[in-house]
Scaffold this active site. Structure first.
Site, PDB file in Angstrom:
ATOM      1  CE  LYS A 297      -0.356   1.335  -5.650  1.00  0.00           C
ATOM      2  NZ  LYS A 297       1.042   1.333  -5.213  1.00  0.00           N
TER       3      LYS A 297
ATOM      4  CE1 TYR B 172      -3.519   0.732  -3.421  1.00  0.00           C
ATOM      5  CE2 TYR B 172      -4.311  -0.252  -5.469  1.00  0.00           C
ATOM      6  CZ  TYR B 172      -3.408  -0.234  -4.424  1.00  0.00           C
ATOM      7  OH  TYR B 172      -2.383  -1.147  -4.376  1.00  0.00           O
TER       8      TYR B 172
HETATM    9  N1  LIG Z   1      -0.887  -6.717  -1.698  1.00  0.00           N
HETATM   10  C1  LIG Z   1      -1.477  -6.435  -2.840  1.00  0.00           C
HETATM   11  O1  LIG Z   1      -2.450  -7.052  -3.239  1.00  0.00           O
HETATM   12  C2  LIG Z   1      -0.918  -5.337  -3.703  1.00  0.00           C
HETATM   13  C3  LIG Z   1      -1.265  -5.368  -5.041  1.00  0.00           C
HETATM   14  C4  LIG Z   1      -0.758  -4.385  -5.876  1.00  0.00           C
HETATM   15  C5  LIG Z   1       0.077  -3.400  -5.388  1.00  0.00           C
HETATM   16  N2  LIG Z   1       0.380  -3.392  -4.056  1.00  0.00           N
HETATM   17  C6  LIG Z   1       1.268  -2.296  -3.606  1.00  0.00           C
HETATM   18  O2  LIG Z   1       2.427  -2.835  -3.012  1.00  0.00           O
HETATM   19  C7  LIG Z   1       2.940  -1.936  -2.036  1.00  0.00           C
HETATM   20  C8  LIG Z   1       3.182  -2.673  -0.743  1.00  0.00           C
HETATM   21  O3  LIG Z   1       1.944  -3.145  -0.248  1.00  0.00           O
HETATM   22  P1  LIG Z   1       1.795  -4.418   0.672  1.00  0.00           P
HETATM   23  O4  LIG Z   1       0.858  -5.333   0.011  1.00  0.00           O
HETATM   24  O5  LIG Z   1       3.118  -4.923   1.067  1.00  0.00           O
HETATM   25  O6  LIG Z   1       1.007  -3.752   1.909  1.00  0.00           O
HETATM   26  P2  LIG Z   1       1.341  -3.678   3.461  1.00  0.00           P
HETATM   27  O7  LIG Z   1       0.186  -2.958   4.074  1.00  0.00           O
HETATM   28  O8  LIG Z   1       1.700  -5.012   3.988  1.00  0.00           O
HETATM   29  O9  LIG Z   1       2.653  -2.753   3.507  1.00  0.00           O
HETATM   30  C9  LIG Z   1       2.621  -1.383   3.269  1.00  0.00           C
HETATM   31  C10 LIG Z   1       3.662  -0.710   4.137  1.00  0.00           C
HETATM   32  O10 LIG Z   1       3.634   0.688   3.873  1.00  0.00           O
HETATM   33  C11 LIG Z   1       3.762   1.368   5.121  1.00  0.00           C
HETATM   34  N3  LIG Z   1       3.213   2.734   5.028  1.00  0.00           N
HETATM   35  C12 LIG Z   1       1.918   3.105   4.933  1.00  0.00           C
HETATM   36  N4  LIG Z   1       1.829   4.449   4.937  1.00  0.00           N
HETATM   37  C13 LIG Z   1       3.091   4.924   5.018  1.00  0.00           C
HETATM   38  C14 LIG Z   1       3.664   6.223   5.068  1.00  0.00           C
HETATM   39  N5  LIG Z   1       2.892   7.324   5.050  1.00  0.00           N
HETATM   40  N6  LIG Z   1       4.999   6.357   5.140  1.00  0.00           N
HETATM   41  C15 LIG Z   1       5.795   5.244   5.192  1.00  0.00           C
HETATM   42  N7  LIG Z   1       5.315   3.982   5.176  1.00  0.00           N
HETATM   43  C16 LIG Z   1       3.985   3.831   5.086  1.00  0.00           C
HETATM   44  C17 LIG Z   1       2.982   0.514   6.101  1.00  0.00           C
HETATM   45  O11 LIG Z   1       3.315   0.801   7.445  1.00  0.00           O
HETATM   46  C18 LIG Z   1       3.382  -0.867   5.645  1.00  0.00           C
HETATM   47  O12 LIG Z   1       4.553  -1.316   6.311  1.00  0.00           O
HETATM   48  C19 LIG Z   1       1.920  -0.805  -1.942  1.00  0.00           C
HETATM   49  O13 LIG Z   1       2.348   0.271  -2.742  1.00  0.00           O
HETATM   50  C20 LIG Z   1       0.670  -1.418  -2.532  1.00  0.00           C
HETATM   51  O14 LIG Z   1      -0.211  -0.460  -3.063  1.00  0.00           O
HETATM   52  C21 LIG Z   1      -0.085  -4.340  -3.207  1.00  0.00           C
END
Ligand SMILES: NC(=O)c1ccc[n+]([C@@H]2O[C@H](COP(=O)([O-])OP(=O)(O)OC[C@H]3O[C@@H](n4cnc5c(N)ncnc54)[C@H](O)[C@@H]3O)[C@@H](O)[C@H]2O)c1
Length: 367
Positions: free
Chosen positions: A212, A208
């Protein structure tokens, strides 16, 4: 050759200044924009879609989770009355699936183009690099690099398609710091989802962290040249935010600490999507805190209401460092171009002859 003078190369590197977060923006500036978002069925994505649809944007979600995506679209249409919210099944690791998503988004768009692409889909969790498996076997099994596939290759596909579709957005102009967000509805904007793991190591999630960091590298590489395609590129780097991606183990290790809120990520993303004057900037989103700047420039945690304090969840990371690095790049490119200039046509011709020789196996470091 003449168009690549040192001066033209220098003027080709351009970003807007650090974001003044004390300046208000209007979410209504997203009205009538067509926004494509990968991974929009859950977490941040769902928050973005809900907010932008409420403010009159057309949104197309591409996600693998069909039941969640369909239900979200149904709910949002009912809540907002906005019928321009669509779900398209898309697996971001599959090139053709993303090609179809972009085509479908343009087809569904009321004006036939795409104004903003949000490369948001991402996963976390069990990491093969953290677990070498059974050490007694003669040969290890091929590991799963699914996290890299979704969070890095998927983002590269989205980026490639964004640079095809955004400049073709009918009625859009090349991005500019002088644009007027309340007037210029058409846009060409790519918003990448990095993470705090783009900027710092993340324990037990090396894949991860690598993915990133790659997103940060992609952003920093493109921000210097993106305006040549007339496309503005920005980055979000959230800290841990309460969404389904945060695993129970991560939640346990954060116990007693702080987590951020989706609404603050939505706020940061909306500012970037709405304000077309923002080019090549990044925001970190963390828990909301009352802070005050000390005399040495560092921020200190204070009680709310302390005179001179601000309460914020948003920070612009490394802005000065990036300016320095970009200034270095600028100087270095300037030197390289000056060097090329000093060698003139003769130097160019000599190198060309050498290149032809190299193609036929003569000269060059081959061994
Ligand atoms: N929540 C956190 O703490 C956090 C922190 C930093 C960065 N992020 C990043 O933010 C983004 C969104 O994450 P989130 O927190 O909303 O998570 P989440 O799990 O709620 O949402 C992620 C979405 O991506 C979809 N997904 C996964 N694999 C996929 C694929 N192969 N094709 C299409 N869709 C796919 C999932 O179905 C889901 O709807 C991600 O890139 C994550 O790495 C999240």
């Amino acid at each position: 050759m003449a168009s690549y003078t040192p001066e033209s190369m220098v003027s080709a590197i351009r970003q807007s200044p650090p974001i003044d977060l004390s300046k208000p923006y209007s979410a209504s500036w997203v009205k009538d924009k067509t926004i494509l978002i990968t991974g929009g069925a859950s977490g941040f994505g769902a928050g973005f879609v809900r907010h932008w649809a409420k403010h009159g944007a057309s949104v197309v979600i591409g996600d693998i989770n069909v039941p969640k995506g369909d239900a979200l679209v149904r709910d949002i249409k009912k809540e907002t009355g906005n019928t321009n919210v669509h779900f398209v099944h898309c697996d971001v690791t599959d090139w053709q699936s993303q090609v179809n998503l972009f085509k479908e988004a343009a087809r569904l768009s009321p004006h036939g183009g795409i104004d903003t692409v949000v490369a948001n889909a991402g996963i976390a969790g069990a990491d093969a690099l953290q677990d070498p498996g059974d050490l007694s076997v003669a040969e290890p099994q091929k590991p799963s690099f699914k996290i890299m596939d979704v969070n890095c290759t998927g983002v590269l596909y989205t980026t490639h398609l964004a640079y095809y579709w955004l400049p073709r957005n009918p009625g859009s102009q090349p991005c500019s710091m002088d644009s007027e967000p309340e007037r210029d509805t058409r846009d060409r904007h790519l918003l990448l989802l990095g993470s705090i793991a783009s900027l710092a190591p993340i324990v037990v999630q090396p894949q991860y962290g690598a993915a990133k960091h790659a997103v940060l590298g992609l952003f920093r590489s493109l921000r210097a040249s993106s305006h040549m395609a007339g496309v503005r590129i920005n980055l979000l780097c959230p800290y841990f935010i309460d969404t389904p991606i945060v695993t129970p183990i991560a939640r346990a290790s954060l116990a007693g600490g702080a987590m951020g809120k989706v609404e603050d990520v939505v706020d940061a993303a909306t500012r970037m999507v709405a304000d077309s004057r923002i080019l090549g900037r990044a925001l970190v989103i963390g828990p909301k805190m009352a802070v005050k700047q000390r005399e040495d420039g560092q921020w200190a945690l204070v009680e709310k209401e302390v005179p001179g304090s601000i309460t914020t969840a948003l920070w612009e990371p490394c802005a000065d460092d990036w300016e320095d690095v970009d200034a270095f790049d600028r100087n270095f490119v300037k030197l390289l171009n000056a060097f090329q200039y000093s060698r003139g046509w003769v130097g160019w011709a000599v190198d060309l002859v050498k290149a032809v020789g190299y193609a036929f196996g003569v000269g060059g470091p081959r061994s």
